[in-house]
Write a protein that holds these residues in place. Structure first.
Motif, PDB file in Angstrom:
ATOM      1  N   LYS A 134       0.862  -1.151   0.064  1.00 52.25           N
ATOM      2  CA  LYS A 134      -0.018  -0.013  -0.051  1.00 52.25           C
ATOM      3  C   LYS A 134       0.741   1.227   0.086  1.00 52.25           C
ATOM      4  O   LYS A 134       0.461   2.313  -0.623  1.00 52.25           O
ATOM      5  CB  LYS A 134      -0.961   0.030   1.086  1.00 52.25           C
ATOM      6  CG  LYS A 134      -0.360   0.172   2.599  1.00 52.25           C
ATOM      7  CD  LYS A 134      -1.557  -0.140   3.729  1.00 52.25           C
ATOM      8  CE  LYS A 134      -0.609   0.024   4.983  1.00 52.25           C
ATOM      9  NZ  LYS A 134      -1.797  -0.049   6.198  1.00 52.25           N
ATOM     10  N   GLU A 135       1.993   1.213   0.637  1.00 56.66           N
ATOM     11  CA  GLU A 135       2.689   2.450   0.728  1.00 56.66           C
ATOM     12  C   GLU A 135       3.732   2.637  -0.644  1.00 56.66           C
ATOM     13  O   GLU A 135       3.693   3.743  -1.132  1.00 56.66           O
ATOM     14  CB  GLU A 135       3.834   2.395   1.830  1.00 56.66           C
ATOM     15  CG  GLU A 135       4.456   3.667   2.106  1.00 56.66           C
ATOM     16  CD  GLU A 135       3.582   4.768   2.631  1.00 56.66           C
ATOM     17  OE1 GLU A 135       3.768   6.120   2.231  1.00 56.66           O
ATOM     18  OE2 GLU A 135       2.420   4.682   3.231  1.00 56.66           O
ATOM     19  N   PRO A 136       4.185   1.514  -1.227  1.00 52.44           N
ATOM     20  CA  PRO A 136       4.647   1.710  -2.319  1.00 52.44           C
ATOM     21  C   PRO A 136       3.732   2.444  -3.601  1.00 52.44           C
ATOM     22  O   PRO A 136       4.191   3.200  -4.517  1.00 52.44           O
ATOM     23  CB  PRO A 136       5.513   0.532  -2.952  1.00 52.44           C
ATOM     24  CG  PRO A 136       5.623  -0.016  -1.638  1.00 52.44           C
ATOM     25  CD  PRO A 136       4.591   0.312  -0.490  1.00 52.44           C
ATOM     26  N   ILE A 137       2.574   1.840  -3.655  1.00 48.11           N
ATOM     27  CA  ILE A 137       1.673   2.404  -4.433  1.00 48.11           C
ATOM     28  C   ILE A 137       1.324   3.757  -4.002  1.00 48.11           C
ATOM     29  O   ILE A 137       1.071   4.447  -5.408  1.00 48.11           O
ATOM     30  CB  ILE A 137       0.391   1.529  -4.572  1.00 48.11           C
ATOM     31  CG1 ILE A 137       0.869  -0.022  -4.939  1.00 48.11           C
ATOM     32  CG2 ILE A 137      -0.642   1.882  -5.453  1.00 48.11           C
ATOM     33  CD1 ILE A 137      -0.264  -1.206  -5.084  1.00 48.11           C
ATOM     34  N   LEU A 138       0.993   4.075  -3.063  1.00 49.75           N
ATOM     35  CA  LEU A 138       0.790   5.530  -2.660  1.00 49.75           C
ATOM     36  C   LEU A 138       1.882   6.369  -3.178  1.00 49.75           C
ATOM     37  O   LEU A 138       1.376   7.252  -3.573  1.00 49.75           O
ATOM     38  CB  LEU A 138       0.544   5.406  -1.046  1.00 49.75           C
ATOM     39  CG  LEU A 138       0.137   6.989  -0.697  1.00 49.75           C
ATOM     40  CD1 LEU A 138      -0.960   7.548  -1.287  1.00 49.75           C
ATOM     41  CD2 LEU A 138       0.248   7.197   0.810  1.00 49.75           C
ATOM     42  N   ALA A 139       2.969   6.055  -2.884  1.00 49.11           N
ATOM     43  CA  ALA A 139       3.959   6.897  -3.679  1.00 49.11           C
ATOM     44  C   ALA A 139       4.106   7.138  -4.925  1.00 49.11           C
ATOM     45  O   ALA A 139       4.291   8.161  -5.358  1.00 49.11           O
ATOM     46  CB  ALA A 139       5.622   6.093  -3.429  1.00 49.11           C
ATOM     47  N   VAL A 140       3.653   6.050  -5.875  1.00 48.22           N
ATOM     48  CA  VAL A 140       3.271   6.386  -7.151  1.00 48.22           C
ATOM     49  C   VAL A 140       2.201   7.266  -7.312  1.00 48.22           C
ATOM     50  O   VAL A 140       2.228   8.269  -8.160  1.00 48.22           O
ATOM     51  CB  VAL A 140       3.220   4.925  -7.979  1.00 48.22           C
ATOM     52  CG1 VAL A 140       2.686   5.310  -9.246  1.00 48.22           C
ATOM     53  CG2 VAL A 140       4.334   3.911  -7.775  1.00 48.22           C
ATOM     54  N   LEU A 141       1.131   6.870  -6.589  1.00 50.07           N
ATOM     55  CA  LEU A 141       0.028   7.970  -6.677  1.00 50.07           C
ATOM     56  C   LEU A 141       0.299   9.302  -6.388  1.00 50.07           C
ATOM     57  O   LEU A 141       0.000  10.322  -7.077  1.00 50.07           O
ATOM     58  CB  LEU A 141      -1.185   7.564  -5.792  1.00 50.07           C
ATOM     59  CG  LEU A 141      -2.116   6.297  -6.333  1.00 50.07           C
ATOM     60  CD1 LEU A 141      -2.919   5.823  -5.140  1.00 50.07           C
ATOM     61  CD2 LEU A 141      -2.790   6.651  -7.415  1.00 50.07           C
ATOM     62  N   LYS A 142       1.102   9.606  -5.333  1.00 47.79           N
ATOM     63  CA  LYS A 142       1.696  10.984  -4.858  1.00 47.79           C
ATOM     64  C   LYS A 142       2.466  11.518  -5.794  1.00 47.79           C
ATOM     65  O   LYS A 142       2.652  13.022  -6.102  1.00 47.79           O
ATOM     66  CB  LYS A 142       2.507  10.922  -3.760  1.00 47.79           C
ATOM     67  CG  LYS A 142       1.435  10.530  -2.527  1.00 47.79           C
ATOM     68  CD  LYS A 142       2.571  10.556  -1.176  1.00 47.79           C
ATOM     69  CE  LYS A 142       1.630  10.676   0.125  1.00 47.79           C
ATOM     70  NZ  LYS A 142       2.449  10.638   1.234  1.00 47.79           N
ATOM     71  N   SER A 143       3.080  10.687  -6.903  1.00 44.43           N
ATOM     72  CA  SER A 143       3.933  11.485  -7.819  1.00 44.43           C
ATOM     73  C   SER A 143       3.150  11.856  -9.090  1.00 44.43           C
ATOM     74  O   SER A 143       3.851  12.406 -10.006  1.00 44.43           O
ATOM     75  CB  SER A 143       5.140  10.300  -8.511  1.00 44.43           C
ATOM     76  OG  SER A 143       4.508   9.245  -8.918  1.00 44.43           O
ATOM     77  N   ARG A 144       1.848  11.506  -9.128  1.00 40.96           N
ATOM     78  CA  ARG A 144       1.123  11.664 -10.432  1.00 40.96           C
ATOM     79  C   ARG A 144      -0.250  12.479 -10.152  1.00 40.96           C
ATOM     80  O   ARG A 144      -0.807  13.037 -11.115  1.00 40.96           O
ATOM     81  CB  ARG A 144       0.579  10.369 -11.014  1.00 40.96           C
ATOM     82  CG  ARG A 144       2.126   9.509 -11.549  1.00 40.96           C
ATOM     83  CD  ARG A 144       2.849  10.470 -12.574  1.00 40.96           C
ATOM     84  NE  ARG A 144       2.093  10.878 -13.592  1.00 40.96           N
ATOM     85  CZ  ARG A 144       2.141  10.146 -14.943  1.00 40.96           C
ATOM     86  NH1 ARG A 144       2.701   8.989 -15.023  1.00 40.96           N
ATOM     87  NH2 ARG A 144       1.527  10.484 -15.724  1.00 40.96           N
ATOM     88  N   VAL A 145      -0.807  12.435  -8.987  1.00 41.34           N
ATOM     89  CA  VAL A 145      -2.202  12.980  -8.718  1.00 41.34           C
ATOM     90  C   VAL A 145      -1.836  14.012  -7.845  1.00 41.34           C
ATOM     91  O   VAL A 145      -1.062  14.160  -6.853  1.00 41.34           O
ATOM     92  CB  VAL A 145      -2.902  11.836  -7.911  1.00 41.34           C
ATOM     93  CG1 VAL A 145      -4.265  12.220  -7.447  1.00 41.34           C
ATOM     94  CG2 VAL A 145      -3.101  10.681  -8.857  1.00 41.34           C
ATOM     95  N   THR A 146      -2.629  15.197  -8.184  1.00 42.70           N
ATOM     96  CA  THR A 146      -2.589  16.335  -7.370  1.00 42.70           C
ATOM     97  C   THR A 146      -3.538  16.276  -6.208  1.00 42.70           C
ATOM     98  O   THR A 146      -4.194  15.680  -6.075  1.00 42.70           O
ATOM     99  CB  THR A 146      -3.298  17.521  -8.444  1.00 42.70           C
ATOM    100  OG1 THR A 146      -3.243  18.988  -7.663  1.00 42.70           O
ATOM    101  CG2 THR A 146      -4.660  17.131  -8.559  1.00 42.70           C
TER     102      THR A 146
END
Length: 206
Positions: A11-23
């Motif tokens: 969940k944390e690695p996926i969240l890191a990807v989301l944070k890099s792409r989602v405002t």
């Protein structure tokens, strides 16, 4: 509240990807398809209070678990989970309008479901995602007909033994399927444990 060890790990690695792409500076609408236990959606919702999250599931036990997580964490930006059969046409997806979602997330579904579910996913997301919206999928994949490392080969064989309709999907096939539905594969992000995040951007109205 069911607990999946894999969800806790990823969940944390996926969240890191989301944070890099989602405002995080304006309100967005997100649909999570095949939400599983509910661990992911509450984790993401805490990090993105600007996003209204709609979890969904096919299995009744998972729907109950998602609702238990939602009640426990008291998150105002997580809606009650809905039943969703991803293999069905998007018109049967709980009343979603054309171009109503900014973000769609699908974690660890494609390899443990029939191909009709993958087809349904891309067909529907091409309709309900807004222009320049993002589809994030996560899991193990094949690349140009090849699966690596050996642990993923063994995993794929075990899946197909359990159900011949299951198995790792090839990224080349998913890229083509995305293109047919107005979704461009923009980035492949390597993740822990031999998984990847695939990031599709909606370029056109289908």
């Amino acid at each position: 509240m069911l607990n999946a060890a894999a969800a806790d790990r990823n969940k944390e690695p996926i969240l890191a990807v989301l944070k890099s792409r989602v405002t995080s500076d304006r309100h967005l609408m997100a649909l999570e398809i095949s939400s599983g236990t509910g661990q992911h959606v509450v984790h993401f919702a805490k990090a993105f209070p600007n996003i209204t999250w709609q979890p969904s599931e096919f299995e009744a036990q998972s729907i109950s678990s998602i609702e238990a997580y939602r009640q426990y964490h008291r998150l105002q930006n997580v809606k009650p989970p809905i039943y969703l059969d991803v293999s069905q046409s998007w018109e049967n997806w709980g009343g979603f309008e054309v171009e109503s979602c900014d973000l769609v997330v699908n974690i660890n579904m494609m390899h443990i479901s029939p191909l009709a579910c993958t087809m349904g996913l891309f067909n529907a997301v091409g309709k309900i995602l807004k222009r320049q919206g993002l589809l994030l999928t996560y899991g193990p994949y094949a690349f140009k007909g090849s699966i690596t490392p050996q642990s993923n080969v063994d995993f794929d064989q075990s899946l197909r033994y359990r159900n011949p309709e299951w198995g790792l999907r090839d990224v080349s096939f998913l890229k083509k399927l995305g293109q047919e539905n107005g979704l461009r594969l923009e980035e492949i992000v390597d993740m822990p444990a031999n998984n990847q995040c695939l990031l599709f951007l909606k370029d056109s109205v289908v």
